[in-house]
Design a protein around this motif. Structure first.
Motif, PDB file in Angstrom:
ATOM      1  N   VAL A   1      -3.530   6.387   7.990  1.00  0.00           N
ATOM      2  CA  VAL A   1      -4.969   6.178   7.781  1.00  0.00           C
ATOM      3  C   VAL A   1      -5.322   6.356   6.305  1.00  0.00           C
ATOM      4  CG1 VAL A   1      -7.283   6.973   8.391  1.00  0.00           C
ATOM      5  CG2 VAL A   1      -5.480   6.901  10.137  1.00  0.00           C
ATOM      6  N   ASP A   2      -4.701   7.326   5.658  1.00  0.00           N
ATOM      7  CA  ASP A   2      -4.939   7.510   4.225  1.00  0.00           C
ATOM      8  C   ASP A   2      -4.504   6.277   3.436  1.00  0.00           C
ATOM      9  OD1 ASP A   2      -5.952  10.091   4.590  1.00  0.00           O
ATOM     10  OD2 ASP A   2      -3.944  10.970   4.533  1.00  0.00           O
ATOM     11  N   CYS A   3      -3.403   5.653   3.858  1.00  0.00           N
ATOM     12  CA  CYS A   3      -2.960   4.410   3.208  1.00  0.00           C
ATOM     13  C   CYS A   3      -3.973   3.298   3.423  1.00  0.00           C
ATOM     14  CB  CYS A   3      -1.600   3.991   3.750  1.00  0.00           C
ATOM     15  SG  CYS A   3      -0.262   5.151   3.428  1.00  0.00           S
ATOM     16  N   ILE A   4      -4.471   3.168   4.661  1.00  0.00           N
ATOM     17  CA  ILE A   4      -5.438   2.120   4.984  1.00  0.00           C
ATOM     18  C   ILE A   4      -6.716   2.301   4.174  1.00  0.00           C
ATOM     19  CG2 ILE A   4      -6.925   1.240   6.838  1.00  0.00           C
ATOM     20  CD1 ILE A   4      -4.588   1.799   8.766  1.00  0.00           C
ATOM     21  N   ARG A   5      -7.117   3.533   3.945  1.00  0.00           N
ATOM     22  CA  ARG A   5      -8.344   3.788   3.203  1.00  0.00           C
ATOM     23  C   ARG A   5      -8.224   3.457   1.720  1.00  0.00           C
ATOM     24  NH1 ARG A   5      -9.996   9.489   6.207  1.00  0.00           N
ATOM     25  NH2 ARG A   5     -11.070   8.513   7.978  1.00  0.00           N
ATOM     26  N   THR A   6      -7.007   3.321   1.211  1.00  0.00           N
ATOM     27  CA  THR A   6      -6.880   2.846  -0.163  1.00  0.00           C
ATOM     28  C   THR A   6      -7.235   1.365  -0.258  1.00  0.00           C
ATOM     29  OG1 THR A   6      -4.525   2.256   0.050  1.00  0.00           O
ATOM     30  CG2 THR A   6      -5.050   4.523  -0.607  1.00  0.00           C
ATOM     31  N   ARG A   7      -7.166   0.672   0.878  1.00  0.00           N
ATOM     32  CA  ARG A   7      -7.553  -0.753   0.931  1.00  0.00           C
ATOM     33  C   ARG A   7      -8.976  -0.922   1.428  1.00  0.00           C
ATOM     34  NH1 ARG A   7      -9.601  -4.804   1.112  1.00  0.00           N
ATOM     35  NH2 ARG A   7      -8.791  -6.918   1.439  1.00  0.00           N
ATOM     36  N   TRP A   8      -9.363  -0.155   2.454  1.00  0.00           N
ATOM     37  CA  TRP A   8     -10.719  -0.200   3.003  1.00  0.00           C
ATOM     38  C   TRP A   8     -11.303   1.214   2.945  1.00  0.00           C
ATOM     39  CZ3 TRP A   8      -6.738  -2.866   5.572  1.00  0.00           C
ATOM     40  CH2 TRP A   8      -6.871  -4.260   5.593  1.00  0.00           C
ATOM     41  N   PRO A   9     -11.977   1.581   1.873  1.00  0.00           N
ATOM     42  CA  PRO A   9     -12.528   2.947   1.773  1.00  0.00           C
ATOM     43  C   PRO A   9     -13.463   3.262   2.945  1.00  0.00           C
ATOM     44  CG  PRO A   9     -12.620   1.818  -0.345  1.00  0.00           C
ATOM     45  CD  PRO A   9     -12.224   0.791   0.664  1.00  0.00           C
TER      46      PRO A   9
ATOM     47  N   LEU B   1       0.861  -1.176   0.000  1.00  0.00           N
ATOM     48  CA  LEU B   1       0.000   0.000   0.000  1.00  0.00           C
ATOM     49  C   LEU B   1       0.902   1.231   0.000  1.00  0.00           C
ATOM     50  CD1 LEU B   1      -2.561  -1.032   2.807  1.00  0.00           C
ATOM     51  CD2 LEU B   1      -2.831  -1.323   0.326  1.00  0.00           C
ATOM     52  N   THR B   2       0.406   2.334  -0.521  1.00  0.00           N
ATOM     53  CA  THR B   2       1.252   3.518  -0.579  1.00  0.00           C
ATOM     54  C   THR B   2       0.450   4.790  -0.358  1.00  0.00           C
ATOM     55  OG1 THR B   2       2.716   4.846  -1.993  1.00  0.00           O
ATOM     56  CG2 THR B   2       1.031   3.555  -3.101  1.00  0.00           C
ATOM     57  N   LEU B   3       1.078   5.722   0.315  1.00  0.00           N
ATOM     58  CA  LEU B   3       0.477   7.030   0.526  1.00  0.00           C
ATOM     59  C   LEU B   3       0.275   7.754  -0.800  1.00  0.00           C
ATOM     60  CD1 LEU B   3      -0.382   9.199   2.644  1.00  0.00           C
ATOM     61  CD2 LEU B   3       1.992  10.024   2.564  1.00  0.00           C
ATOM     62  N   LEU B   4       1.095   7.449  -1.783  1.00  0.00           N
ATOM     63  CA  LEU B   4       1.007   8.122  -3.077  1.00  0.00           C
ATOM     64  C   LEU B   4      -0.326   7.851  -3.766  1.00  0.00           C
ATOM     65  CD1 LEU B   4       4.627   7.578  -4.456  1.00  0.00           C
ATOM     66  CD2 LEU B   4       3.703   9.518  -3.172  1.00  0.00           C
ATOM     67  N   GLU B   5      -0.951   6.710  -3.476  1.00  0.00           N
ATOM     68  CA  GLU B   5      -2.267   6.445  -4.070  1.00  0.00           C
ATOM     69  C   GLU B   5      -3.311   7.396  -3.504  1.00  0.00           C
ATOM     70  OE1 GLU B   5      -5.559   2.901  -4.876  1.00  0.00           O
ATOM     71  OE2 GLU B   5      -3.701   2.433  -3.802  1.00  0.00           O
ATOM     72  N   SER B   6      -3.250   7.665  -2.211  1.00  0.00           N
ATOM     73  CA  SER B   6      -4.210   8.592  -1.607  1.00  0.00           C
ATOM     74  C   SER B   6      -4.029  10.008  -2.148  1.00  0.00           C
ATOM     75  CB  SER B   6      -4.068   8.593  -0.081  1.00  0.00           C
ATOM     76  OG  SER B   6      -2.843   9.189   0.324  1.00  0.00           O
ATOM     77  N   LEU B   7      -2.832  10.300  -2.685  1.00  0.00           N
ATOM     78  CA  LEU B   7      -2.563  11.605  -3.283  1.00  0.00           C
ATOM     79  C   LEU B   7      -2.783  11.591  -4.800  1.00  0.00           C
ATOM     80  CD1 LEU B   7       0.732  12.419  -1.324  1.00  0.00           C
ATOM     81  CD2 LEU B   7      -1.589  13.215  -0.809  1.00  0.00           C
ATOM     82  N   ASN B   8      -3.323  10.464  -5.305  1.00  0.00           N
ATOM     83  CA  ASN B   8      -3.650  10.311  -6.736  1.00  0.00           C
ATOM     84  C   ASN B   8      -2.424  10.342  -7.647  1.00  0.00           C
ATOM     85  OD1 ASN B   8      -6.490  10.093  -6.364  1.00  0.00           O
ATOM     86  ND2 ASN B   8      -6.619  12.316  -6.134  1.00  0.00           N
TER      87      ASN B   8
END
Length: 634
Positions: free
Chosen positions: A612-620, A398-405
């Protein structure tokens, strides 16, 4: 006497390899003018005798060398418990030994010292060629690496934390190699946390892991954080390293790299020997690698495990992380690594801070040094494409970069076989994991969503941008059995491309009988579970017992944080707000069934941190809570 015999053998061998006999000394004019033919015949006879003696000695030398070579080949074919034959050069002499038996011609005293070294450090393997070493160095560091980056990667061992609360974790002291350590850590947790058995039909020393679909919570070691023995941690580490290396080698071979300068005194422990030998040792060029590295290739996992066990002191040393990375690259093959990459001209260790690239992490997670985290590959047109993850993996990412699009992690990495993820931030890698595999289980609604999303992503050529072509959209409808009304299809297709968020809203309003996701109850099953986050970099934290007594003394140790995660049912804010507006305007005081369900599904107040932003890429829509300081991913 023995030394003189060795010198004679070497001299004879050199002479026998000359294409022509050495030219005899010529006398000056007038010398020996009185000598007759008898003296010449005597001189000729002496020359013939010397030549014959040289030939006999050379033949004996060749026989001895052939015998040593045959012994070496026999040793190489034996199990890994027997040292593979090797040549060591010391002071201009050559010494060959294999299987713990010294080659003929080596003095007894030197034999004893060499065997002590072998028993302590194991066989040193073969050298890389200078060309391979230079290619390897440039691939990792590039042509303009700084001394600071080299120091980071040359001063990080693979060691468990001495702190009881984080004893299951590998501790990091230097920035840079965190990508290597975090990935090994994730595999170590797989072996430590989940049900392991010794399979009767498997090789000795190789653990069999129960399928996660049949894993029960009672198979989890609940006391894993405080009661781990050193032996159990070492076994998990060795099996993890072995699995990763064979994964890089297509599950056929594994290459293990070591350092060929490790010799020690009889009374020293392994760690002390290595620490002493590595004083002042540095790798600053391909030539340094060529001189220092020794590599061995294994096709047997049992043999590789035994070798890794013997080398644990070396991997604990300050060269451990770089040696393991080199082992993984060589297991994959340098040419194959370059073929995996989208831009092989860039070094794997990124400037200016020396962080491990995504290619390194993907290599250790999936066995391929690809640069992207999406599923499969993306066609850029004109015969160009970029590569992502090609199959399901045991440990995810998982990556923080996904939450930042900035990117989109595919389902292969997002939903691994085991509930363990390497977590990437802009500058660091950490590990997130659960003790129970049920956090990965999906209810009917989630399973349906996953299937639709995968079909959509398969048609997405934007690298996770979330939109597809009209042709791709019709293929998604066919693959998933969705029967959309004509007017809905026309509405979605009127712009020439279909966006996921708009398609998702249509599915939420479409009845389940038509392939949609509309839920008549308004409740989709709230999830509550625990996750743990481990950051291996040593930071100053307060000692709990001392903090409780008022004596707050900071200590250096990794961080382990427990998070309580709540995932609400599948409702959208738009639906919730629409229901509230309708109820208020109607003047009805009694709450409707859907309104009650929506109220019950409201997320609890959440603490926030980048994790938490990383976790939400897996569990919105997940909400997270924890005690104490916020978990850090940097």
């Amino acid at each position: 006497m023995v030394d003189q015999e060795e010198e004679d053998l070497k001299m004879a061998l050199r002479m026998s390899m000359q294409t022509e006999p050495p030219e005899p000394k010529r006398s000056k004019p007038g010398e020996n003018s009185s000598a007759g033919g008898g003296e010449e015949s005597v001189e000729s006879q002496e020359m013939r005798n010397r030549r014959m003696k040289r030939e006999l000695m050379a033949g004996a030398a060749e026989k001895r060398m052939m015998a040593a070579k045959n012994a070496a080949n026999a040793a190489a074919a034996m199990p890994a418990t027997v040292a593979v034959a090797k040549v060591e050069k010391s002071g201009g002499e050559e010494r060959r030994c294999g299987g713990g038996v010294a080659a003929e011609g080596v003095s007894k005293e030197k034999n004893i010292g060499l065997l002590k070294c072998e028993n302590r450090m194991g066989n040193l393997g073969k050298e890389l060629s200078l060309m391979e070493s230079q290619q390897l160095f440039l691939m990792i560091f590039g042509g303009h690496v700084t001394k600071d980056i080299l120091a980071q990667w040359s001063n990080q061992g693979i060691r468990f934390s001495p702190d009881p609360e984080t004893s299951m974790g590998l501790v990091q002291h230097e920035g840079g190699p965190c990508g290597v350590l975090a990935t090994i850590q994730a595999f170590v947790l797989k072996y430590l946390l989940f049900h392991l058995e010794d399979s009767g039909d498997s090789a000795p020393g190789i653990a069999r892991i129960t399928d996660p679909r049949s894993s029960k919570s009672e198979c989890i070691a609940a006391d894993i954080f405080s009661s781990l023995s050193e032996d159990r941690k070492s076994r998990a580490l060795v099996r993890s390293m072995c699995e990763i290396l064979f994964l890089c080698g297509n599950n056929e071979t594994a290459v293990i790299a070591s350092i060929g300068v490790l010799h020690g005194d009889e009374d020293s422990s392994k760690d002390e020997v290595i620490l002493k030998v590595l004083e002042g040792f540095a790798i600053e060029s391909g030539l340094d690698l060529q001189k220092a590295l020794r590599v061995e290739t294994y096709t047997s996992r049992t043999s590789a495990v035994q070798r890794l066990e013997a080398m644990l002191p070396i991997f604990r040393s300050r060269m451990g992380a770089i040696l393991f990375l080199i082992s993984a690259l060589l297991s994959r093959g340098l040419d194959s690594v370059q073929a995996d990459r989208d831009d092989p001209s860039q070094p794997l260790v990124t400037a200016p801070f020396g962080h491990a690239s995504q290619e390194i992490v993907n290599l250790l997670l999936s066995g391929r040094a690809v640069a992207n985290v999406f599923n499969g590959r993306m066609d850029l047109g004109s015969g160009m494409f970029v590569k992502g993850i090609s199959s399901t993996v045991d440990v995810g990412f998982l990556t923080l970069l996904e939450s930042l699009n900035f990117c989109k992690v595919g389902q292969y990495l997002k939903c691994p076989k085991w509930p363990i993820w390497v977590v990437g931030s802009e500058s660091h890698y950490t590990v997130l994991f659960a003790l129970d595999t049920k956090v990965q289980e999906e209810n009917e609604f989630e399973s349906r969503e996953t299937r639709i999303r995968r079909a959509f992503d398969a048609q997405d050529q934007s690298g996770g941008g979330g939109f597809i072509s009209v042709e791709g959209f019709h293929q998604v409808l066919r693959d998933t059995g969705i029967n959309l009304p004509t007017e809905k299809v026309e509405h979605l297709c009127n712009t020439g491309f279909i966006v996921w968020s708009e398609f998702w809203q249509v599915l939420l309003d479409l009845d389940k009988s038509l392939g949609g996701l509309k839920d008549s109850t308004g409740m989709m099953g709230k999830k509550v579970f625990d996750l743990y986050h481990f950051n291996g970099i040593a930071k100053s934290v307060l000692n709990g017992s001392q903090a409780a007594s008022g004596n707050e003394i900071p200590i250096q140790r990794p961080r382990l944080t427990k998070l309580r995660v709540s995932v609400p049912p599948r409702w959208t804010p738009e639906e919730f707000m629409a229901d509230v507006a309708v109820t208020s305007s109607s003047g009805i005081n009694e709450p409707t069934r859907k309104e009650t369900a929506a109220e019950a599904s409201k997320p609890e107040p959440s603490q926030h941190a980048p994790l938490v932003d990383c976790i939400r890429t897996r569990w919105p829509r997940a909400t997270c809570n924890w005690d104490g300081d916020a978990p850090s991913i940097v």
